[in-house]
Enzyme design. Sequence first.
Site, PDB file in Angstrom:
ATOM      1  N   CYS A  27      48.514  51.456  35.388  1.00  0.00           N
ATOM      2  CA  CYS A  27      47.747  52.500  36.072  1.00  0.00           C
ATOM      3  C   CYS A  27      47.527  52.143  37.538  1.00  0.00           C
ATOM      4  O   CYS A  27      47.593  53.013  38.417  1.00  0.00           O
ATOM      5  CB  CYS A  27      46.411  52.730  35.367  1.00  0.00           C
ATOM      6  SG  CYS A  27      46.566  53.609  33.781  1.00  0.00           S
ATOM      7  N   GLN A  79      41.790  48.013  32.177  1.00  0.00           N
ATOM      8  CA  GLN A  79      42.237  47.106  33.234  1.00  0.00           C
ATOM      9  C   GLN A  79      43.762  47.194  33.382  1.00  0.00           C
ATOM     10  O   GLN A  79      44.450  46.195  33.623  1.00  0.00           O
ATOM     11  CB  GLN A  79      41.824  45.661  32.921  1.00  0.00           C
ATOM     12  CG  GLN A  79      40.367  45.365  33.158  1.00  0.00           C
ATOM     13  CD  GLN A  79      40.024  45.302  34.643  1.00  0.00           C
ATOM     14  OE1 GLN A  79      40.877  45.067  35.493  1.00  0.00           O
ATOM     15  NE2 GLN A  79      38.750  45.512  34.961  1.00  0.00           N
ATOM     16  N   SER A  80      44.284  48.403  33.271  1.00  0.00           N
ATOM     17  CA  SER A  80      45.735  48.596  33.221  1.00  0.00           C
ATOM     18  C   SER A  80      46.432  48.300  34.546  1.00  0.00           C
ATOM     19  O   SER A  80      46.167  48.929  35.568  1.00  0.00           O
ATOM     20  CB  SER A  80      46.033  50.040  32.811  1.00  0.00           C
ATOM     21  OG  SER A  80      47.401  50.336  32.960  1.00  0.00           O
ATOM     22  N   ASN A  81      47.390  47.365  34.502  1.00  0.00           N
ATOM     23  CA  ASN A  81      48.240  47.099  35.664  1.00  0.00           C
ATOM     24  C   ASN A  81      49.162  48.285  35.929  1.00  0.00           C
ATOM     25  O   ASN A  81      49.459  48.611  37.083  1.00  0.00           O
ATOM     26  CB  ASN A  81      49.072  45.849  35.430  1.00  0.00           C
ATOM     27  CG  ASN A  81      48.224  44.626  35.180  1.00  0.00           C
ATOM     28  OD1 ASN A  81      47.354  44.295  35.978  1.00  0.00           O
ATOM     29  ND2 ASN A  81      48.452  43.956  34.065  1.00  0.00           N
ATOM     30  N   ALA A 105      45.063  50.819  29.437  1.00  0.00           N
ATOM     31  CA  ALA A 105      43.744  50.272  29.112  1.00  0.00           C
ATOM     32  C   ALA A 105      42.865  50.274  30.358  1.00  0.00           C
ATOM     33  O   ALA A 105      43.317  50.592  31.457  1.00  0.00           O
ATOM     34  CB  ALA A 105      43.891  48.863  28.550  1.00  0.00           C
TER      35      ALA A 105
END
Length: 341
Positions: A80, A76-78, A74
């Site tokens: 990524c 705000q992907s952790n 997403a």
Amino acid sequence: MNLHKYPKRGYVSSPTPIEKLSRLTKALEDNIEIYVKRDDLLPGTLGGNKTRKLDYSLAKALSQGADAVVTSGAVQSNHCRLTLAWAIREGLECHLVLEERVPDSYLPHGSGNNFIFNLLGAHGLKVIAGTSNVEAEIEKTAEGLRLKGRKPFIIPGGAADPIGALGYVSCAQEIASQMTSTGLDFDYVVCASGSGGTQSGLLAGFKATNTPLQVVGINVRRAKKEDQENIIHSLTDRTLELLGINSGIEEDKVICFENFLGPGYSIPDQGTLEAIRLLAKNEAILVDPVYTGKALAGLVGLARSGYFSKGSKVLFLHTGGFPALFSYLSYFPEVAGSEGA
């Protein structure tokens, strides 16, 4: 069970601590003891659970001669954030496919993890609608790299495959060892349940080590309990198969709750916001509104409803993600003021 035969990069060199949350336990006025496993303190840029998974995923990428990785998450992907961070440390290009699961939620110059993507410098960043075929978009990105003579390695979102889940098989072993060394006998482990690798890895690891803990997953994305449990069941069985364990996970071991999701993925409700404030004001520990905040809201809600047996010890798995908290300032007007509006 011998995990040494599976290559890893050694990102996790020591166990993360387990701490008693005495003040939170007292605040809830319940007949249980609450502890936290601090995987938010794992190595990597601002920590989090994906470091355990990427330890194995990136080892596989490098063993295949990859010079780039492609993954998704997403906006705000952790996952990524940490994939990008470890790719930089390994000298690999990192290409991100970000899903806008909530319309208009991507801000090119936004804060939180989005700011970190830009600061670290992702080699490629593509934003797609949440209704898109994510796997097809990832493959399209990878094929573009192949046409340029690169050797991309695809890591699924959340590193949610049997290789990535090995990170939490290892964590299950770690928890079992800490229980032995401290004399703490936990009855439950509560964790966020999203892409599924964390919960599935724990279930596989506890089964493999004959550790009788009940793993409770709190849905953070899917609205139906059955849908999430099917994902967890399938990935746990595939992880057990990778470990050489022929029997699958028992159906009653796969437990997910959907009633703490709130309005939907990444949208906090009052229960989530209360849980974030409770932990911050009582224990000075931060959780985010997307994953760990909802998981903690689940723990609080289940405790208040009497779900946990009287006198039981409950371990909350803090999987990190607090950088996303700073993109939700408007939900905390009492501390953010006009700047969070």
